[in-house]
Scaffold this motif. Structure first.
Motif, mmCIF file in Angstrom:
data_model
loop_
_atom_site.group_PDB
_atom_site.id
_atom_site.type_symbol
_atom_site.label_atom_id
_atom_site.label_comp_id
_atom_site.label_asym_id
_atom_site.label_seq_id
_atom_site.Cartn_x
_atom_site.Cartn_y
_atom_site.Cartn_z
ATOM 1 N N LYS A 45 16.618 23.157 116.486
ATOM 2 C CA LYS A 45 16.900 23.314 114.989
ATOM 3 C C LYS A 45 17.901 24.360 114.568
ATOM 4 O O LYS A 45 18.554 24.552 113.726
ATOM 5 C CB LYS A 45 15.615 23.444 114.301
ATOM 6 N N THR A 46 18.061 25.374 115.816
ATOM 7 C CA THR A 46 18.872 26.407 115.554
ATOM 8 C C THR A 46 20.135 26.290 116.051
ATOM 9 O O THR A 46 21.210 26.944 115.845
ATOM 10 C CB THR A 46 18.307 27.787 116.074
ATOM 11 N N ILE A 225 13.942 30.552 118.265
ATOM 12 C CA ILE A 225 15.199 30.713 117.343
ATOM 13 C C ILE A 225 16.024 31.736 118.167
ATOM 14 O O ILE A 225 17.345 31.689 118.352
ATOM 15 C CB ILE A 225 14.994 31.304 115.994
ATOM 16 N N ILE A 226 15.464 32.896 118.833
ATOM 17 C CA ILE A 226 16.148 33.791 119.369
ATOM 18 C C ILE A 226 16.750 33.449 120.742
ATOM 19 O O ILE A 226 17.800 33.584 121.190
ATOM 20 C CB ILE A 226 15.275 35.013 119.708
ATOM 21 N N THR A 227 15.742 32.644 121.361
ATOM 22 C CA THR A 227 16.467 32.060 122.620
ATOM 23 C C THR A 227 17.717 31.365 122.673
ATOM 24 O O THR A 227 18.710 31.086 123.290
ATOM 25 C CB THR A 227 15.301 31.265 123.479
ATOM 26 N N SER A 228 17.695 30.286 121.452
ATOM 27 C CA SER A 228 18.864 29.497 121.047
ATOM 28 C C SER A 228 20.091 30.289 120.907
ATOM 29 O O SER A 228 21.034 30.117 121.320
ATOM 30 C CB SER A 228 18.421 28.748 119.904
ATOM 31 N N LEU A 229 19.862 31.357 120.017
ATOM 32 C CA LEU A 229 21.119 32.168 119.634
ATOM 33 C C LEU A 229 21.651 32.971 120.973
ATOM 34 O O LEU A 229 22.960 33.258 121.122
ATOM 35 C CB LEU A 229 20.697 33.187 118.640
ATOM 36 N N TRP A 237 21.207 42.088 121.020
ATOM 37 C CA TRP A 237 21.042 42.704 119.748
ATOM 38 C C TRP A 237 21.328 41.901 118.415
ATOM 39 O O TRP A 237 20.671 41.793 117.409
ATOM 40 C CB TRP A 237 22.015 44.069 119.529
ATOM 41 N N ASN A 238 22.307 41.321 118.471
ATOM 42 C CA ASN A 238 22.710 40.223 117.452
ATOM 43 C C ASN A 238 21.641 38.954 117.383
ATOM 44 O O ASN A 238 21.307 38.486 116.429
ATOM 45 C CB ASN A 238 24.319 39.604 117.528
ATOM 46 N N ALA A 239 21.353 38.440 118.673
ATOM 47 C CA ALA A 239 20.526 37.453 118.580
ATOM 48 C C ALA A 239 19.083 37.740 117.983
ATOM 49 O O ALA A 239 18.695 37.096 117.129
ATOM 50 C CB ALA A 239 20.293 36.801 119.935
ATOM 51 N N ALA A 240 18.502 38.721 118.388
ATOM 52 C CA ALA A 240 17.350 39.275 117.800
ATOM 53 C C ALA A 240 17.438 39.426 116.215
ATOM 54 O O ALA A 240 16.465 39.198 115.355
ATOM 55 C CB ALA A 240 16.801 40.607 118.552
ATOM 56 N N ARG A 241 18.482 40.114 116.017
ATOM 57 C CA ARG A 241 18.557 40.655 114.537
ATOM 58 C C ARG A 241 18.832 39.158 113.471
ATOM 59 O O ARG A 241 18.054 38.858 112.713
ATOM 60 C CB ARG A 241 19.611 41.571 114.186
ATOM 61 N N LEU A 242 19.686 38.387 113.932
ATOM 62 C CA LEU A 242 19.984 37.351 113.094
ATOM 63 C C LEU A 242 18.754 36.264 113.492
ATOM 64 O O LEU A 242 18.767 35.519 112.536
ATOM 65 C CB LEU A 242 21.488 36.568 113.718
ATOM 66 N N GLY A 243 18.228 36.214 114.543
ATOM 67 C CA GLY A 243 17.061 35.260 114.857
ATOM 68 C C GLY A 243 16.060 35.533 113.865
ATOM 69 O O GLY A 243 15.202 34.874 113.184
ATOM 70 N N VAL A 244 15.619 37.015 113.744
ATOM 71 C CA VAL A 244 14.544 37.360 112.867
ATOM 72 C C VAL A 244 14.971 37.173 111.524
ATOM 73 O O VAL A 244 13.974 36.798 110.609
ATOM 74 C CB VAL A 244 14.350 38.917 113.106
#
Ligand SMILES: NC(=O)C1=CN([C@@H]2O[C@H](COP(=O)(O)OP(=O)(O)OC[C@H]3O[C@@H](n4cnc5c(N)ncnc54)[C@H](OP(=O)(O)O)[C@@H]3O)[C@@H](O)[C@H]2O)[C@@H](O)CC1
Ligand SMILES: Nc1ncnc2c1ncn2[C@@H]1O[C@H](COP(=O)(O)OP(=O)(O)O)[C@@H](O)[C@H]1O
Ligand SMILES: [Mg+2]
Length: 294
Positions: A45-46, A225-229, A237-244
Motif C-alpha cells: 500500500k506504500t 511502510i519504512i521497508t517499502s520506502l 533517514w528519509n525513509a524513516a521520517r517519511l514512513g513515520v
C-alpha cells in the motif's frame, strides 16, 4: 496543514512494477501470522512493486490468504517458528531484494537468532529491524555488528532492552538512541506519541499520529511502510521520517472515521494508501516525472 518531511514524486506513465522495489518481509510464527502479513500489505500500500513474505512453512497459507498481492516463501520450521535451517534459506531469498524488514512475530527462538545473525552483516541490502529482531539484537549483543543501511524501530520496552535505559525516561531514551545511532550508523525510530527519529547527527519529531494507534499490530504496519520506502530508493533517514509521517497520518485518517478506541491495525492499514497519497506532490493524482523521491 500538516506537511510531510519530504515528498514522493509522481510515477512516469510508462512505469512498471520493477521500478518501485522488490521487498522482503521476514517474520511470523504460528500464533503471530498476522504481524508479518500486516507489514507485507503495508509495503504494498506504500507503493512497493513486488512484496514477498518469508515465513515459517506452517504459516504460509495463513499469511498468503490475507492479500492476494503478497507473495510468500516457505522456510524450514520447527514447532511453529523458524528452524535453524531457515537461516541458510534466507541467504537465497535476499539475493535480488532492494530492501528487507525483519522481526514482526518472528520470536526469539534459535532459528530466528540464526536469521538475524546473518542479516546484521548483509550490508548490500537496506534493512529494517523491528520487534523480536530487536530483542535478538539486544540479547545476543549483536548491535556492535550492525553495518550498512539500517533502520531500527523499537517501542520503549524494546529500546530499554537494547540500551538498558528505562522506558520511564523518554528524554534519556532519546539521548541513548542518539549514542547508539553514532556507534552503529543506524537510524532509530523512537516510537511513541510523538515518535522521534534519530540519526547520528540529527533528530526529527513527527507531527502526525494519535493515541488510537496504541493498539496491537500498529507497529507492524510501520515496519512495512519504512521497508517499502527504502526499497523505492529513499535513504534510511528519509525513509524513516517519511514512513513515520505516513503511518501517523494513516492513524489520523482512520481515527477520524472510526474514533481512537475504534481504531485497530486493520483500519490503520486501510488508510495507508490515502496517507501515502498526501506525501505525493498534488496528492498523487497526475502522472508526470520520475519515480525518484525527494
Ligand atoms: N497480530 C499479531 O500477530 C501481532 C504480533 N505482535 C508481535 O508480538 C511480539 C511481541 O511484541 P510486543 O510489542 O507485544 O511485546 P513486547 O516486546 O514484550 O512489549 C511489551 C513490553 O514493552 C513495554 N512497552 C510496549 N510498548 C510500550 C510503550 N509504548 N511505552 C512503554 N512501554 C511499552 C511493555 O511495558 P508495560 O506493559 O509493562 O508497560 C511490555 O513490557 C512481536 O514479535 C510482535 O511483532 C504484535 O505486534 C501484536 C500483533
Ligand atoms: N499515544 C500514541 N500516540 C501516537 N502514536 C502512538 C501512540 N501509541 C502508540 N503509537 C504508535 O503505534 C505504534 C506501536 O508500535 P508497537 O508497540 O511496535 O506495536 P505492535 O508491536 O503491536 O505492532 C508505534 O508506531 C507508535 O508510535
Ligand atoms: Mg512492535
Amino acid at each position: 496543514m500538516n506537511t510531510p518531511p519530504l515528498r514522493l514524486t509522481h510515477r512516469q506513465t510508462d512505469a512498471h512494477k520493477g521500478n518501485f522495489g522488490r521487498v522482503l518481509l521476514i517474520g511470523g510464527s504460528r500464533g503471530m501470522s498476522g504481524s508479518i502479513a500486516l507489514s507485507s500489505i503495508a509495503a504494498l500500500k506504500t507503493g512497493s512493486g513486488l512484496v514477498t513474505a518469508m515465513v515459517p512453512s506452517v504459516c504460509l497459507e495463513t499469511v498468503a490468504s490475507f492479500h492476494p498481492g503478497v507473495m510468500t516463501i516457505p522456510a524450514s520450521d520447527e514447532d511453529g517458528h523458524f528452524a535453524v535451517a531457515a537461516s541458510a534459506e534466507v541467504i537465497d531469498a535476499v539475493q535480488d531484494v532492494s530492501a528487507l524488514g525483519c522481526g514482526p512475530g518472528i520470536t526469539t527462538q534459535k532459528g530466528s537468532v540464526a536469521i538475524v545473525e546473518h542479516l546484521v552483516s548483509m550490508s548490500h541490502v537496506p534493512r529494517v529491524f523491528d520487534a523480536d529482531a530487536l530483542n535478538i539484537l539486544s540479547r545476543s549483543n549483536l548491535t556492535k555488528r550492525l553495518t550498512g543501511d539500517i533502520v531500527l524501530t523499537p517501542h520503549p520496552g524494546e529500546l530499554e532492552r537494547i540500551t538498558g535505559v528505562s522506558r520511564k525516561s523518554r528524554a534519556s531514551q532519546i539521548a541513548a538512541s542518539q549514542k547508539l545511532a553514532q556507534q552503529t550508523g543506524a537510524i532509530i525510530v523512537v516510537k511513541g506519541g510523538p515518535s522521534v527519529v534519530v540519526s547520528p547527527q540529527d533528530k526529527w519529531v513527527n507531527t502526525t499520529g494519535n493515541p488510537g494507534m496504541a493498539t496491537a499490530g500498529s507497529g507492524d504496519v510501520l515496519t512495512g511502510i519504512i521497508t517499502s520506502l527504502l526499497g523505492q530508493g529513499l535513504s534510511t533517514w528519509n525513509a524513516a521520517r517519511l514512513g513515520v509521517w505516513i503511518h501517523g497520518l494513516a492513524g489520523d485518517l482512520a481515527a477520524r472515521k472510526h474514533s481512537q478506541p475504534g481504531l485497530t491495525c486493520v483500519e490503520l492499514l486501510e488508510s495507508v494508501g490515502a496517507a501515502t497519497a498526501k506525501a505525493i506532490a498534488d496528492g498523487g493524482a497526475e502522472p508526470s516525472s520520475p519515480t525518484a523521491l525527494e
